[in-house]
Design a protein around this motif. Structure first.
Motif, PDB file in Angstrom:
ATOM      1  N   ASP A 232       0.818  -1.209   0.000  1.00  0.00           N
ATOM      2  CA  ASP A 232       0.000   0.000   0.000  1.00  0.00           C
ATOM      3  C   ASP A 232       0.855   1.263   0.000  1.00  0.00           C
ATOM      4  O   ASP A 232       0.386   2.344   0.346  1.00  0.00           O
ATOM      5  CB  ASP A 232      -0.950   0.010   1.193  1.00  0.00           C
ATOM      6  N   ASP A 233       2.126   1.129  -0.394  1.00  0.00           N
ATOM      7  CA  ASP A 233       3.027   2.271  -0.441  1.00  0.00           C
ATOM      8  C   ASP A 233       2.886   2.999  -1.773  1.00  0.00           C
ATOM      9  O   ASP A 233       2.235   2.531  -2.711  1.00  0.00           O
ATOM     10  CB  ASP A 233       4.476   1.805  -0.238  1.00  0.00           C
ATOM     11  N   LEU A 234       3.519   4.171  -1.855  1.00  0.00           N
ATOM     12  CA  LEU A 234       3.413   5.008  -3.040  1.00  0.00           C
ATOM     13  C   LEU A 234       4.044   4.351  -4.261  1.00  0.00           C
ATOM     14  O   LEU A 234       3.526   4.469  -5.379  1.00  0.00           O
ATOM     15  CB  LEU A 234       4.076   6.366  -2.767  1.00  0.00           C
ATOM     16  N   LEU A 235       5.154   3.648  -4.083  1.00  0.00           N
ATOM     17  CA  LEU A 235       5.802   3.008  -5.213  1.00  0.00           C
ATOM     18  C   LEU A 235       4.876   1.961  -5.844  1.00  0.00           C
ATOM     19  O   LEU A 235       4.775   1.861  -7.074  1.00  0.00           O
ATOM     20  CB  LEU A 235       7.126   2.364  -4.780  1.00  0.00           C
ATOM     21  N   SER A 236       4.185   1.188  -5.018  1.00  0.00           N
ATOM     22  CA  SER A 236       3.224   0.222  -5.550  1.00  0.00           C
ATOM     23  C   SER A 236       2.120   0.938  -6.319  1.00  0.00           C
ATOM     24  O   SER A 236       1.675   0.465  -7.376  1.00  0.00           O
ATOM     25  CB  SER A 236       2.612  -0.597  -4.409  1.00  0.00           C
ATOM     26  N   ALA A 237       1.680   2.085  -5.797  1.00  0.00           N
ATOM     27  CA  ALA A 237       0.634   2.851  -6.478  1.00  0.00           C
ATOM     28  C   ALA A 237       1.126   3.394  -7.817  1.00  0.00           C
ATOM     29  O   ALA A 237       0.369   3.439  -8.793  1.00  0.00           O
ATOM     30  CB  ALA A 237       0.166   4.000  -5.588  1.00  0.00           C
ATOM     31  N   LEU A 238       2.392   3.802  -7.878  1.00  0.00           N
ATOM     32  CA  LEU A 238       2.956   4.269  -9.150  1.00  0.00           C
ATOM     33  C   LEU A 238       3.030   3.138 -10.164  1.00  0.00           C
ATOM     34  O   LEU A 238       2.768   3.330 -11.359  1.00  0.00           O
ATOM     35  CB  LEU A 238       4.354   4.857  -8.920  1.00  0.00           C
ATOM     36  N   ILE A 239       3.384   1.957  -9.709  1.00  0.00           N
ATOM     37  CA  ILE A 239       3.497   0.796 -10.601  1.00  0.00           C
ATOM     38  C   ILE A 239       2.145   0.443 -11.213  1.00  0.00           C
ATOM     39  O   ILE A 239       2.055   0.074 -12.390  1.00  0.00           O
ATOM     40  CB  ILE A 239       4.084  -0.411  -9.835  1.00  0.00           C
ATOM     41  N   THR A 240       1.091   0.577 -10.440  1.00  0.00           N
ATOM     42  CA  THR A 240      -0.240   0.167 -10.897  1.00  0.00           C
ATOM     43  C   THR A 240      -1.068   1.320 -11.455  1.00  0.00           C
ATOM     44  O   THR A 240      -2.176   1.089 -11.959  1.00  0.00           O
ATOM     45  CB  THR A 240      -1.017  -0.491  -9.741  1.00  0.00           C
ATOM     46  N   ALA A 241      -0.568   2.562 -11.378  1.00  0.00           N
ATOM     47  CA  ALA A 241      -1.328   3.719 -11.875  1.00  0.00           C
ATOM     48  C   ALA A 241      -1.619   3.573 -13.365  1.00  0.00           C
ATOM     49  O   ALA A 241      -0.741   3.204 -14.152  1.00  0.00           O
ATOM     50  CB  ALA A 241      -0.542   5.007 -11.618  1.00  0.00           C
ATOM     51  N   GLU A 242      -2.845   3.884 -13.757  1.00  0.00           N
ATOM     52  CA  GLU A 242      -3.249   3.711 -15.150  1.00  0.00           C
ATOM     53  C   GLU A 242      -4.287   4.767 -15.511  1.00  0.00           C
ATOM     54  O   GLU A 242      -5.202   5.052 -14.736  1.00  0.00           O
ATOM     55  CB  GLU A 242      -3.831   2.310 -15.354  1.00  0.00           C
ATOM     56  N   VAL A 243      -4.141   5.353 -16.703  1.00  0.00           N
ATOM     57  CA  VAL A 243      -5.111   6.300 -17.241  1.00  0.00           C
ATOM     58  C   VAL A 243      -5.373   5.913 -18.688  1.00  0.00           C
ATOM     59  O   VAL A 243      -4.464   5.953 -19.527  1.00  0.00           O
ATOM     60  CB  VAL A 243      -4.601   7.756 -17.169  1.00  0.00           C
ATOM     61  N   ASP A 244      -6.596   5.500 -18.969  1.00  0.00           N
ATOM     62  CA  ASP A 244      -6.993   5.099 -20.319  1.00  0.00           C
ATOM     63  C   ASP A 244      -6.034   4.069 -20.916  1.00  0.00           C
ATOM     64  O   ASP A 244      -5.640   4.159 -22.091  1.00  0.00           O
ATOM     65  CB  ASP A 244      -7.074   6.331 -21.240  1.00  0.00           C
ATOM     66  N   GLY A 245      -5.626   3.113 -20.104  1.00  0.00           N
ATOM     67  CA  GLY A 245      -4.744   2.056 -20.567  1.00  0.00           C
ATOM     68  C   GLY A 245      -3.271   2.413 -20.579  1.00  0.00           C
ATOM     69  O   GLY A 245      -2.419   1.566 -20.859  1.00  0.00           O
ATOM     70  N   ASP A 246      -2.934   3.671 -20.281  1.00  0.00           N
ATOM     71  CA  ASP A 246      -1.545   4.131 -20.275  1.00  0.00           C
ATOM     72  C   ASP A 246      -0.973   3.959 -18.870  1.00  0.00           C
ATOM     73  O   ASP A 246      -1.631   4.262 -17.873  1.00  0.00           O
ATOM     74  CB  ASP A 246      -1.488   5.599 -20.684  1.00  0.00           C
ATOM     75  N   ARG A 247       0.271   3.494 -18.788  1.00  0.00           N
ATOM     76  CA  ARG A 247       0.922   3.310 -17.497  1.00  0.00           C
ATOM     77  C   ARG A 247       2.325   3.898 -17.550  1.00  0.00           C
ATOM     78  O   ARG A 247       2.889   4.123 -18.623  1.00  0.00           O
ATOM     79  CB  ARG A 247       0.984   1.819 -17.135  1.00  0.00           C
ATOM     80  N   LEU A 248       2.892   4.134 -16.377  1.00  0.00           N
ATOM     81  CA  LEU A 248       4.255   4.658 -16.288  1.00  0.00           C
ATOM     82  C   LEU A 248       5.258   3.586 -16.689  1.00  0.00           C
ATOM     83  O   LEU A 248       5.108   2.412 -16.328  1.00  0.00           O
ATOM     84  CB  LEU A 248       4.552   5.121 -14.859  1.00  0.00           C
ATOM     85  N   THR A 249       6.281   4.005 -17.429  1.00  0.00           N
ATOM     86  CA  THR A 249       7.353   3.078 -17.789  1.00  0.00           C
ATOM     87  C   THR A 249       8.302   2.906 -16.608  1.00  0.00           C
ATOM     88  O   THR A 249       8.247   3.650 -15.624  1.00  0.00           O
ATOM     89  CB  THR A 249       8.148   3.605 -18.989  1.00  0.00           C
TER      90      THR A 249
END
Length: 413
Positions: free
Chosen positions: A220-237
């Motif tokens: 439940d940390d921020l890094l996990s949230a960054l890994i799973t963040a998604e907007v319209d199918g787009d995710r962070l590399t």
């Protein structure tokens, strides 16, 4: 330039980048003269012979205008610093969200914003308070401490580490890597580096190892949230996660550490202001805002002109470096007519300051975290040591970009 009786400077020959003007801290009197006479001023920047000069924007309305006009004043073209060569290649700097222009910046901020939400920060308040209390408790039986190295450094390091899910044992080297990213102007700090590019690669390798472990064991940390963040199918590399990780380290460590230290110093130097807080802790949020106004952690942010343009009577050429000076704009009498150079938590309009930027796309994503951390930190410090006093001469980092102290010796009782 800090003397109240200093003669006016010859602005036609002034090089603001000359550290002779900064020996006693930011040259506020010089900034006041620039605001009045040349609110957009050219310095040759002779201290860096391989670099060209820069424009200084010191008036609040002009800083605001340039900040919002990202098509004319680019964060990406030359980065945000005083010079191109900060030990980190410009191409690497441009991987940071803070050194991006739209549309790259907008995409990155939208994705990061999915993870770095106000709700997540608010839920972390009890963790921040526990961290502050733990650090302060170490000095229960002490009479003397260094406010910067003993208290101001470990708190934000652990706050950011707790958000990202990194262990406390790594805090010291993460702070070191923060210095590699931001403290390029101070020769004493730079002497502690190895090869700067090699150090950056160590950061990348560290982050990738942490990221890979988190991919396999999401939390439940921020890094996990960054890994799973998604907007319209787009995710962070992977690289975008790594660069945002570094940005959080730098912003989180440098920002609250600097403002907390300077604010506590101001309270030690002004007994009336300190008593107001000790007797009425409900004023602490106002003290936070006045501390941010008077002592923003970053003295300025750099931009580069994408076209020939007129600003504040100056003719800026395409490619010129333009520095937006928050430590000057925050003391603009147009924003704060009553004693703009004084620390006064009773003044009106405290929320008009530009410590987190002057609006627009690059307004600081961590503003709510910084405010919450500073509020808790000042509250807990004054509750323990209401009579803390200065016990020696403070020293400052040698930097135009970083507005912070390196040592503040204090007596706790």
């Amino acid at each position: 330039m800090s003397s109240a009786t200093a003669a006016p400077a010859d602005l036609s020959t002034l090089d603001l980048g000359d550290h002779a003007h900064w020996t006693d801290g930011p040259p506020y009197e010089l900034f006041a003269q620039m605001r009045r006479e040349q609110p957009v001023h050219w310095s040759p920047n002779d201290r860096f012979p391989d670099e060209d000069g820069f424009w200084s924007v010191t008036r609040a309305d002009l800083v605001h205008a340039a900040t919002r006009d990202f098509t004319t004043f680019s964060s990406e073209r030359r980065g945000i610093f005083l010079v191109d060569d900060v030990g980190v290649p410009l191409d690497v700097q441009r991987l940071q969200m803070i050194s991006m222009d739209p549309p790259r910046h907008d995409r990155m901020k939208k994705l990061v914003g999915k993870a770095f939400t106000p709700g997540r920060i608010a839920e972390h308040e009890h963790v921040v308070r526990r961290i502050v209390q733990t650090v302060l408790d170490r000095f229960t039986d002490h009479d003397h401490v260094d406010l910067v190295t003993d208290i101001a450094q470990p708190v934000p390091a652990r706050v950011i580490g707790s958000l990202l899910g990194t262990p406390e044992s790594d805090d010291r080297r993460l702070v070191h890597w923060t210095n590699v990213a931001t403290a390029f102007e101070d020769p004493a700090i730079r002497a502690t580096w190895g090869d700067s590019l090699e150090e950056i690669m160590q950061v990348v390798a560290y982050i990738e190892a942490v990221r890979q472990e988190r991919v396999e064991h999401l939390g439940d940390d921020l890094l996990s949230a960054l890994i799973t963040a998604e907007v319209d199918g787009d995710r962070l590399t992977e690289m975008e996660i790594a660069t945002f990780f570094v940005l959080l380290l730098a912003a989180g460590n440098d920002s609250t550490r600097a403002t907390y230290s300077a604010t506590m110093l101001a309270l030690m130097e002004d007994e009336e202001q300190r008593r107001l807080l000790v007797e009425d802790p409900s004023r602490i949020p106002a003290a936070v805002e006045e501390g941010l106004r008077c002592f923003p952690a970053f003295g300025m942010m750099g931009r580069a002109a994408t076209r020939d343009v007129e600003l504040g009577g100056a003719q800026i050429r395409e490619g010129d470096r333009v520095l937006l000076w928050y430590i000057a704009s925050n003391r603009d009498p147009a924003l704060y007519p009553d004693r703009p150079d004084a620390f006064d938590l009773t003044r009106e309009g405290l929320d008009r300051h530009q410590a987190f930027g002057a609006g627009g796309r690059h307004f600081c994503l961590g503003a709510s975290l910084a405010r919450m951390e500073l509020r808790i930190w000042i509250e807990e410090t004054l509750a323990r040591w209401p009579d803390m006093r200065l016990d020696g001469d403070p020293t400052r980092i040698r930097s135009l970009f970083l507005n912070q102290y390196t040592h503040i010796p204090v007596a706790l009782r």
